[in-house]
Design a protein around this motif. Sequence first.
Motif, mmCIF file in Angstrom:
data_model
loop_
_atom_site.group_PDB
_atom_site.id
_atom_site.type_symbol
_atom_site.label_atom_id
_atom_site.label_comp_id
_atom_site.label_asym_id
_atom_site.label_seq_id
_atom_site.Cartn_x
_atom_site.Cartn_y
_atom_site.Cartn_z
ATOM 1 N N LEU A 34 7.936 -29.383 -26.138
ATOM 2 C CA LEU A 34 7.310 -29.679 -27.427
ATOM 3 C C LEU A 34 6.044 -30.517 -27.260
ATOM 4 O O LEU A 34 5.061 -30.296 -27.964
ATOM 5 C CB LEU A 34 8.301 -30.396 -28.342
ATOM 6 N N ALA A 35 6.058 -31.479 -26.327
ATOM 7 C CA ALA A 35 4.893 -32.336 -26.119
ATOM 8 C C ALA A 35 3.707 -31.542 -25.586
ATOM 9 O O ALA A 35 2.557 -31.889 -25.848
ATOM 10 C CB ALA A 35 5.235 -33.470 -25.165
ATOM 11 N N TYR A 36 3.979 -30.483 -24.835
ATOM 12 C CA TYR A 36 2.892 -29.652 -24.315
ATOM 13 C C TYR A 36 2.193 -28.884 -25.434
ATOM 14 O O TYR A 36 0.976 -28.726 -25.415
ATOM 15 C CB TYR A 36 3.444 -28.679 -23.270
ATOM 16 N N HIS A 37 2.951 -28.411 -26.407
ATOM 17 C CA HIS A 37 2.392 -27.556 -27.450
ATOM 18 C C HIS A 37 1.995 -28.290 -28.734
ATOM 19 O O HIS A 37 1.094 -27.831 -29.442
ATOM 20 C CB HIS A 37 3.381 -26.451 -27.812
ATOM 21 N N TYR A 38 2.673 -29.383 -29.054
ATOM 22 C CA TYR A 38 2.452 -30.058 -30.338
ATOM 23 C C TYR A 38 2.362 -31.559 -30.142
ATOM 24 O O TYR A 38 2.791 -32.095 -29.132
ATOM 25 C CB TYR A 38 3.593 -29.735 -31.322
ATOM 26 N N ASP A 39 1.827 -32.218 -31.157
ATOM 27 C CA ASP A 39 1.768 -33.672 -31.154
ATOM 28 C C ASP A 39 3.171 -34.207 -31.421
ATOM 29 O O ASP A 39 3.772 -33.920 -32.457
ATOM 30 C CB ASP A 39 0.792 -34.148 -32.237
ATOM 31 N N THR A 40 3.693 -34.990 -30.486
ATOM 32 C CA THR A 40 5.053 -35.509 -30.646
ATOM 33 C C THR A 40 5.074 -37.023 -30.810
ATOM 34 O O THR A 40 6.099 -37.658 -30.591
ATOM 35 C CB THR A 40 5.922 -35.130 -29.438
ATOM 36 N N ALA A 41 3.970 -37.612 -31.184
ATOM 37 C CA ALA A 41 3.946 -39.057 -31.365
ATOM 38 C C ALA A 41 3.538 -39.408 -32.785
ATOM 39 O O ALA A 41 2.398 -39.726 -33.032
ATOM 40 C CB ALA A 41 2.986 -39.682 -30.371
ATOM 41 N N PRO A 42 4.359 -39.386 -33.730
ATOM 42 C CA PRO A 42 5.695 -38.789 -33.831
ATOM 43 C C PRO A 42 5.604 -37.309 -34.202
ATOM 44 O O PRO A 42 4.560 -36.825 -34.622
ATOM 45 C CB PRO A 42 6.364 -39.577 -34.937
ATOM 46 N N PHE A 43 6.727 -36.630 -34.045
ATOM 47 C CA PHE A 43 6.829 -35.198 -34.352
ATOM 48 C C PHE A 43 7.060 -35.068 -35.853
ATOM 49 O O PHE A 43 8.127 -35.427 -36.365
ATOM 50 C CB PHE A 43 7.992 -34.598 -33.564
ATOM 51 N N LEU A 44 6.049 -34.595 -36.577
ATOM 52 C CA LEU A 44 6.117 -34.512 -38.032
ATOM 53 C C LEU A 44 6.966 -33.319 -38.460
ATOM 54 O O LEU A 44 6.686 -32.177 -38.082
ATOM 55 C CB LEU A 44 4.715 -34.384 -38.630
ATOM 56 N N ILE A 45 8.003 -33.591 -39.226
ATOM 57 C CA ILE A 45 8.869 -32.532 -39.740
ATOM 58 C C ILE A 45 8.246 -31.991 -41.019
ATOM 59 O O ILE A 45 8.131 -32.689 -42.020
ATOM 60 C CB ILE A 45 10.294 -33.051 -40.009
ATOM 61 N N SER A 46 7.833 -30.745 -40.949
ATOM 62 C CA SER A 46 7.172 -30.089 -42.059
ATOM 63 C C SER A 46 7.514 -28.618 -42.007
ATOM 64 O O SER A 46 7.837 -28.082 -40.948
ATOM 65 C CB SER A 46 5.656 -30.286 -41.950
ATOM 66 N N SER B 130 9.671 -26.557 -38.725
ATOM 67 C CA SER B 130 10.281 -25.839 -39.847
ATOM 68 C C SER B 130 11.784 -25.750 -39.684
ATOM 69 O O SER B 130 12.531 -25.862 -40.651
ATOM 70 C CB SER B 130 9.701 -24.423 -39.942
ATOM 71 N N TYR B 131 12.255 -25.567 -38.462
ATOM 72 C CA TYR B 131 13.687 -25.520 -38.195
ATOM 73 C C TYR B 131 14.334 -26.854 -38.563
ATOM 74 O O TYR B 131 15.371 -26.895 -39.229
ATOM 75 C CB TYR B 131 13.926 -25.207 -36.716
#
Length: 187
Positions: free
Chosen positions: A20-32, A40-41
């Motif tokens: 997930l950190a490779y593909h998306y910003d995980t600091a923090p991981f925004l749940i949307s 989305s899951y």
Amino acid sequence: MTSRTLTYDIRVYPLVQKFLAYHYDTAPFLISSVKNPYASYLCACLDRHDWRERKMPRKYGQLTSTLTVSIPAYHAKQFGASSLSPIKVAGFNDFVRQMFFEQLTREVALHTSFGVGIKTATQRFLDRYGISEDELTLEVALRYYDRTRRKLLLDYCPVLPPQQSALLSHERDSAQWEMEPWRGQVA
């Protein structure tokens, strides 16, 4: 002033954290529900809680890494859901791992179609995500590649060489009328 997001940590596999950190910003991981399929899951998991989901799944102890997630405050206020049950967290980990292995299968198949070896292509894939031998060994990744290749029914995926195994009785006998020295003629 009130915060616009609620932030807390969930437990994940190290493989999931790095993917997930490779593909998306995980600091923090925004749940949307609109940013990415993984968020989305989790957003769909927020809205559904059941009393049976309060128990801990057996694999929850294997989730050694943490992922900081943030939920918009309006979502928590509007839907009344701001946390994830351990069952939903384990399901999320399974979902992301499955997507990881499908991605591995597609990329290894692509690289091998251009002449790269299966082990080399798999090792390059693992190195790209920074996955160490402790988190996922090359042998286990190759086994998952073989299983996922069969699930996806990809014709262009090369088949791993067969392992030496015992010859079973139903594999030995054939219906080609051959002569076997110890039993005579076979139908």
